[in-house]
Structure formats: structure tokens, C-alpha cells
Design a protein around this motif. Structure first.
Motif, short mmCIF file in Angstrom:
data_model
loop_
_atom_site.label_atom_id
_atom_site.label_comp_id
_atom_site.label_asym_id
_atom_site.label_seq_id
_atom_site.Cartn_x
_atom_site.Cartn_y
_atom_site.Cartn_z
N ASP A 86 -28.66 -9.44 29.88
CA ASP A 86 -28.42 -10.26 29.01
C ASP A 86 -27.23 -11.48 28.79
OD1 ASP A 86 -26.55 -9.02 27.31
OD2 ASP A 86 -27.62 -8.84 25.16
N THR A 94 -33.51 -10.17 22.72
CA THR A 94 -32.97 -8.45 22.12
C THR A 94 -34.89 -8.03 22.02
OG1 THR A 94 -31.05 -8.71 21.09
CG2 THR A 94 -32.70 -6.92 20.34
N ASP A 95 -35.43 -8.78 21.48
CA ASP A 95 -37.20 -8.34 21.47
C ASP A 95 -38.10 -8.59 22.49
OD1 ASP A 95 -36.44 -8.42 18.63
OD2 ASP A 95 -37.08 -10.50 18.42
N LEU A 120 -36.57 -5.25 24.45
CA LEU A 120 -37.08 -3.94 24.40
C LEU A 120 -38.44 -4.27 24.09
CD1 LEU A 120 -35.70 -4.26 20.36
CD2 LEU A 120 -35.12 -2.43 22.96
N LEU A 138 -29.11 -4.54 20.04
CA LEU A 138 -30.17 -4.21 21.40
C LEU A 138 -29.25 -2.93 21.61
CD1 LEU A 138 -32.25 -4.41 23.06
CD2 LEU A 138 -30.54 -5.91 24.52
N ASP A 140 -24.24 -6.80 22.88
CA ASP A 140 -25.29 -6.91 21.85
C ASP A 140 -25.15 -5.44 21.14
OD1 ASP A 140 -27.02 -7.07 19.84
OD2 ASP A 140 -28.32 -8.83 20.27
N THR A 150 -25.89 -5.38 28.52
CA THR A 150 -25.30 -5.74 27.22
C THR A 150 -24.53 -5.57 26.27
OG1 THR A 150 -26.43 -7.03 25.37
CG2 THR A 150 -26.88 -4.11 25.82
#
Length: 165
Positions: free
Chosen positions: A38, A107-108, A111, A131, A128, A126
């Protein structure tokens, strides 16, 4: 100093090998490992001057395929000039198709690629925290982070340990 760095590198590689052995033996991961990267991770590798394409296969001890998604690229585009370097780094990776017609948050998107059981056997790189927290709830998701200027593999999540037994 050089000797201490070498000792730390050997200890880190042993820890990574041990952690990856759970994923290979129990969950069916195999080289070449598929890693979804990411924007936050790209930014961190730039800040620490880490050459991901060279470093990651050495870190994982096997060949690696690096992927990103159009949603990650779109998010980096929206973040502007501060993330220009990260955007350029992410463009070097293979694009992984996601099911989103219009870009969603990275993030979405990640996932949704992982799903409920990570059937495609992705590793996720990542920085994040949100996340990472969400990925720890899914069994069989190795999380790669940058920690103090070096790559690190996050500890097995409780979900992975539970699924392994």
C-alpha cells in the motif's frame, strides 16, 4: 558496529523464517510470495531509503511478486505532491485487479482482496495501523512493516494461531 549489525540481521532472518514456516506449513503459502503493497509502506520505504524489489526477496528468503491496486494508486494520486515518490514507487509493481469500478480507500480495497480467509495467500506490506488491526482479525495474513528502518514481519495474529490449531 558491523558485527552487531550482522548478528541482528541473522537473528531477524531466523525470526522471519520461523514465522513464515507457520504460513507455509499450515496455510499453504509458497514461493513466489505474493505481496500487496500500500501507499503508506511505499512512503516508509522511501523515507528509509529501502530498495524494496531487492530487499524483500532477501528478507523473505524466496522470490516475491509485488502487487498494488488501482485503488492504492488512486489514493496516492489524491494525496498530492507529498506522496509523489510513493506513487512512483507503487507504479513499479504489478497491478492486481480489484472489483471496484471507482477507486475506494486503499484499506477497503486491500481488505476486499484478502476476504475472510485470504484464499489467494497474499502477504500485505503496510504501515497503516487501522489496516493492520483489521488484517489481524483474518487468519493467514502475514503483515510486513518497516520498523526502525528495517523490514519486519508482524507477529502471528491470534486469528492465525487459532486457525493453526
Amino acid at each position: 558496529r558491523a558485527r552487531a549489525d550482522l548478528i541482528m540481521k541473522v537473528k531477524r532472518s531466523k525470526r522471519v523464517r520461523k514465522a513464515l514456516s507457520l504460513y507455509t506449513n499450515v496455510f499453504g503459502f509458497h514461493p513466489p510470495y505474493q505481496v500487496i503493497v500500500d501507499g503508506t509502506f511505499c512512503q516508509a520505504t522511501l523515507q528509509h531509503k529501502l530498495h524494496l524489489k531487492e530487499l524483500l526477496p532477501e528478507f523473505m528468503g524466496a522470490p516475491v511478486h509485488l502487487f498494488t491496486t488501482k485503488c492504492v494508486s488512486g489514493e496516492l494520486e489524491l494525496l498530492g505532491d507529498d506522496f509523489l515518490g510513493a506513487k512512483l514507487v507503487s507504479k513499479r509493481f504489478k497491478p492486481r485487479k480489484c472489483k471496484h469500478r471507482k477507486p475506494v480507500l486503499a484499506t477497503d480495497c486491500i481488505l476486499s482482496l484478502i476476504g475472510e480467509d485470504n484464499a489467494s495467500r497474499f502477504c500485505v506490506a503496510t504501515q497503516d495501523k487501522e489496516l493492520q488491526r483489521a488484517l489481524r482479525k483474518v487468519p493467514a495474513v502475514p503483515i510486513i512493516i518497516v520498523n526502525h528502518g528495517a523490514l519486519a514481519l508482524d507477529k502471528h495474529s491470534f486469528a492465525s494461531q487459532k486457525a493453526a490449531t
